[in-house]
Design a protein around this motif. Structure first.
Motif, PDB file in Angstrom:
ATOM      1  N   UNK A  37       6.299 -23.360 -92.748  1.00  0.00           N
ATOM      2  CA  UNK A  37       5.114 -22.616 -92.466  1.00  0.00           C
ATOM      3  C   UNK A  37       3.867 -22.730 -93.805  1.00  0.00           C
ATOM      4  N   UNK A  38       3.351 -21.807 -93.541  1.00  0.00           N
ATOM      5  CA  UNK A  38       1.531 -21.751 -94.762  1.00  0.00           C
ATOM      6  C   UNK A  38       1.722 -20.332 -95.485  1.00  0.00           C
ATOM      7  N   UNK A  39       1.312 -20.779 -96.360  1.00  0.00           N
ATOM      8  CA  UNK A  39       1.999 -19.738 -97.931  1.00  0.00           C
ATOM      9  C   UNK A  39       0.554 -20.237 -98.261  1.00  0.00           C
ATOM     10  N   UNK A  40      -0.277 -18.454 -98.599  1.00  0.00           N
ATOM     11  CA  UNK A  40      -1.804 -19.070 -99.582  1.00  0.00           C
ATOM     12  C   UNK A  40      -1.995 -18.071-100.721  1.00  0.00           C
ATOM     13  N   UNK A  41      -2.276 -19.605-101.716  1.00  0.00           N
ATOM     14  CA  UNK A  41      -3.077 -19.241-103.225  1.00  0.00           C
ATOM     15  C   UNK A  41      -4.141 -19.721-103.525  1.00  0.00           C
ATOM     16  N   UNK A  42      -4.462 -18.956-104.898  1.00  0.00           N
ATOM     17  CA  UNK A  42      -5.480 -18.891-104.837  1.00  0.00           C
ATOM     18  C   UNK A  42      -6.193 -20.776-105.319  1.00  0.00           C
ATOM     19  N   UNK A  43      -7.398 -20.911-104.757  1.00  0.00           N
ATOM     20  CA  UNK A  43      -8.155 -22.398-104.849  1.00  0.00           C
ATOM     21  C   UNK A  43      -8.214 -22.829-106.170  1.00  0.00           C
ATOM     22  N   UNK A  44      -8.306 -23.304-107.109  1.00  0.00           N
ATOM     23  CA  UNK A  44      -8.292 -24.418-108.432  1.00  0.00           C
ATOM     24  C   UNK A  44      -8.608 -23.582-109.684  1.00  0.00           C
ATOM     25  N   UNK A  45     -10.127 -22.784-108.433  1.00  0.00           N
ATOM     26  CA  UNK A  45     -11.605 -21.787-109.320  1.00  0.00           C
ATOM     27  C   UNK A  45     -11.292 -20.213-108.913  1.00  0.00           C
ATOM     28  N   UNK A  46      -9.684 -19.347-108.290  1.00  0.00           N
ATOM     29  CA  UNK A  46      -9.778 -18.408-107.907  1.00  0.00           C
ATOM     30  C   UNK A  46     -10.569 -17.900-107.331  1.00  0.00           C
ATOM     31  N   UNK A  47     -11.583 -18.952-106.690  1.00  0.00           N
ATOM     32  CA  UNK A  47     -13.096 -18.037-105.863  1.00  0.00           C
ATOM     33  C   UNK A  47     -12.319 -17.877-104.394  1.00  0.00           C
ATOM     34  N   UNK A  48     -11.510 -19.098-104.267  1.00  0.00           N
ATOM     35  CA  UNK A  48     -10.798 -18.954-102.178  1.00  0.00           C
ATOM     36  C   UNK A  48      -9.657 -18.741-101.935  1.00  0.00           C
ATOM     37  N   UNK A  49      -8.949 -18.662-100.981  1.00  0.00           N
ATOM     38  CA  UNK A  49      -7.563 -19.055-100.781  1.00  0.00           C
ATOM     39  C   UNK A  49      -6.987 -20.197-100.238  1.00  0.00           C
ATOM     40  N   UNK A  50      -5.883 -21.427-100.224  1.00  0.00           N
ATOM     41  CA  UNK A  50      -6.419 -22.444 -99.216  1.00  0.00           C
ATOM     42  C   UNK A  50      -3.908 -22.339 -99.495  1.00  0.00           C
ATOM     43  N   UNK A  51      -4.276 -23.190 -98.114  1.00  0.00           N
ATOM     44  CA  UNK A  51      -2.771 -23.266 -97.252  1.00  0.00           C
ATOM     45  C   UNK A  51      -2.341 -24.248 -98.087  1.00  0.00           C
ATOM     46  N   UNK A  52      -0.375 -23.946 -98.591  1.00  0.00           N
ATOM     47  CA  UNK A  52      -0.104 -24.658 -98.662  1.00  0.00           C
ATOM     48  C   UNK A  52       1.176 -24.811 -98.461  1.00  0.00           C
ATOM     49  N   UNK A  53       1.725 -25.946 -97.357  1.00  0.00           N
ATOM     50  CA  UNK A  53       2.661 -25.915 -96.837  1.00  0.00           C
ATOM     51  C   UNK A  53       4.500 -25.781 -97.480  1.00  0.00           C
ATOM     52  N   UNK A  54       5.176 -24.523 -97.114  1.00  0.00           N
ATOM     53  CA  UNK A  54       6.461 -24.920 -97.684  1.00  0.00           C
ATOM     54  C   UNK A  54       7.300 -25.052 -96.452  1.00  0.00           C
ATOM     55  N   UNK A 128      -0.575 -15.316 -95.113  1.00  0.00           N
ATOM     56  CA  UNK A 128       0.943 -16.596 -94.996  1.00  0.00           C
ATOM     57  C   UNK A 128       2.118 -15.635 -93.860  1.00  0.00           C
ATOM     58  N   UNK A 129       1.892 -14.084 -93.839  1.00  0.00           N
ATOM     59  CA  UNK A 129       2.886 -13.937 -93.048  1.00  0.00           C
ATOM     60  C   UNK A 129       1.980 -13.793 -91.172  1.00  0.00           C
ATOM     61  N   UNK A 130       0.853 -13.853 -91.285  1.00  0.00           N
ATOM     62  CA  UNK A 130       0.472 -13.697 -89.511  1.00  0.00           C
ATOM     63  C   UNK A 130       1.166 -15.215 -89.231  1.00  0.00           C
ATOM     64  N   UNK A 131       1.348 -16.093 -90.556  1.00  0.00           N
ATOM     65  CA  UNK A 131       0.982 -17.436 -89.578  1.00  0.00           C
ATOM     66  C   UNK A 131       2.768 -17.693 -89.356  1.00  0.00           C
ATOM     67  N   UNK A 132       3.739 -16.792 -89.103  1.00  0.00           N
ATOM     68  CA  UNK A 132       4.292 -16.962 -88.707  1.00  0.00           C
ATOM     69  C   UNK A 132       4.383 -16.122 -87.608  1.00  0.00           C
ATOM     70  N   UNK A 134       6.360 -13.842 -86.363  1.00  0.00           N
ATOM     71  CA  UNK A 134       7.681 -12.254 -85.545  1.00  0.00           C
ATOM     72  C   UNK A 134       6.155 -11.131 -86.284  1.00  0.00           C
ATOM     73  N   UNK A 135       5.314 -11.938 -86.735  1.00  0.00           N
ATOM     74  CA  UNK A 135       4.128 -10.333 -87.500  1.00  0.00           C
ATOM     75  C   UNK A 135       2.867 -11.193 -86.163  1.00  0.00           C
ATOM     76  N   UNK A 136       1.606 -10.000 -86.165  1.00  0.00           N
ATOM     77  CA  UNK A 136       0.987  -9.742 -85.810  1.00  0.00           C
ATOM     78  C   UNK A 136       0.016  -9.049 -86.091  1.00  0.00           C
ATOM     79  N   UNK A 137       0.002  -8.199 -87.496  1.00  0.00           N
ATOM     80  CA  UNK A 137      -1.134  -7.739 -88.517  1.00  0.00           C
ATOM     81  C   UNK A 137      -0.031  -7.095 -89.448  1.00  0.00           C
ATOM     82  N   UNK A 138      -0.837  -6.815 -90.905  1.00  0.00           N
ATOM     83  CA  UNK A 138       0.109  -6.359 -91.937  1.00  0.00           C
ATOM     84  C   UNK A 138      -1.278  -5.239 -93.178  1.00  0.00           C
ATOM     85  N   UNK A 139      -0.565  -4.788 -93.730  1.00  0.00           N
ATOM     86  CA  UNK A 139      -1.483  -3.954 -94.464  1.00  0.00           C
ATOM     87  C   UNK A 139      -0.196  -3.825 -96.248  1.00  0.00           C
ATOM     88  N   UNK A 140      -1.296  -3.653 -96.796  1.00  0.00           N
ATOM     89  CA  UNK A 140      -0.787  -4.051 -98.174  1.00  0.00           C
ATOM     90  C   UNK A 140      -1.626  -3.133 -98.566  1.00  0.00           C
TER      91      UNK A 140
END
Length: 310
Positions: A37-54, A128-132, A134-140
């Motif tokens: 699936x996909x995990x999300x991290x900062x882009x190279x300027x830390x202004x947005x998030x981008x997916x990375x396959x794992x 990242x969690x909702x890309x699975x 098994x999970x529909x929503x997330x609260x941090x």
């Protein structure tokens, strides 16, 4: 001769130990599943998030959720991405996976002090969690406490659909919304116009519900919804707004029939102020239910102007 007698049992013991080790290795590998699936991290300027396959190995759904967060905390593998979660942050707990609504609890070091980056980190966890499947929503939450935006709004449960990733920036604007709260004594619903800050990361309908949960600013009005009401998600399709609450909504907001009617139409009349919403369907933990106290909420609700004070 005696040396040979000692040597043979020793070889046998070593063979048994090797067999046991191989058994456990094979068993663990057999029990492991793989998630691509996909995990999300900062882009190279830390202004947005981008997916990375794992690829992540896991044993059950709970383990998968925890391993995804651990991978986020470990950091990106691509040189195009930057770490999204602070190195010294700790994962305290993950609960609710079995209900498809995960509550992720981090230590205080998750917070950087930069509100934009902190919110994007929350979105990375959610996406990242909702890309699975098994999970529909997330609260941090942080050490069990709610996170807030810079204007004080609580960040509740978010779904994948609530977060629309911008190209390379995080934008916000002030928006005027019309809310409806009951008069004291449960007579009619009164309008309350409120100016709130919204982002392009979640739908305006979700902001409206959260504002209703926060309550009225007018002392002559009362709040229809309990302040500990938990909103899981809001999604609008074909002019129908699907409002998904935790099932505890039913107990926390029930009472006399008149009170329950105010709860329903405080929500419905507020949401139907939006041009793209004509009807509202209530869901509890993602499912339709028949009764909310004295009111059947299995069907959709349209706007009721008769309950609005002149």
């Amino acid at each position: 001769m005696n040396n040979r007698k000692v040597f043979i049992p020793a070889v046998a013991i070593i063979a048994v130990i090797i067999a046991v080790i191989i058994f456990f290795i094979v068993r663990d590998d057999y029990n492991s599943q793989k998630y691509n699936g996909e995990l999300y991290f900062f882009n190279d300027s830390a202004t947005a998030i981008e997916a990375e396959s794992r690829e992540i190995k896991y044993k059950d759904n709970q383990d998968l959720a925890e391993e995804i967060i651990k991978a986020l905390m470990k950091g990106p593998e691509s040189g195009r991405h930057l770490r999204i979660i602070e190195r010294n942050a700790d994962l305290l707990s993950v609960s609710g996976v079995d209900t498809r609504s995960a509550l992720v609890n981090f230590s205080g070091n998750f917070i950087t002090g930069d509100s934009t980056k902190d919110i994007l980190a929350v979105y990375a966890v959610v996406k990242s969690l909702c890309a699975t499947d098994i999970i529909d929503s997330v609260k941090v939450v942080i050490e069990g406490k709610d996170l807030s935006t810079s204007d004080g709004s609580i960040i509740g449960y978010l779904s994948n659909q609530d977060i629309n990733l911008p190209g390379d920036t995080y934008t916000s604007e002030n928006r005027e919304v019309t809310l409806y709260f009951p008069e004291r004594g449960l007579g009619k619903l009164q309008r309350e116009v409120r100016n709130i800050k919204v982002t392009d990361q979640q739908p305006i309908a979700q902001y409206i519900i959260n504002e209703l949960i926060k309550g009225s600013n007018n002392e002559e009005l009362t709040s229809a919804l309990s302040k500990d009401t938990v909103l899981l998600s809001v999604e609008t399709s074909d002019n129908i707004c699907f409002v998904n609450f935790k099932s505890s909504f039913l107990d926390k907001n029930s009472g006399a029939a008149d009170k329950e009617k105010m709860v329903i139409f405080s929500i419905v009349d507020s949401l139907t102020e939006l041009y793209n919403i004509e009807r509202v369907q209530f869901l509890m933990d993602g499912k339709k239910v028949d009764m909310f106290g004295n009111i059947n909420i299995g069907s959709m609700f349209g706007r009721d102007e008769s309950l609005i004070a002149n």
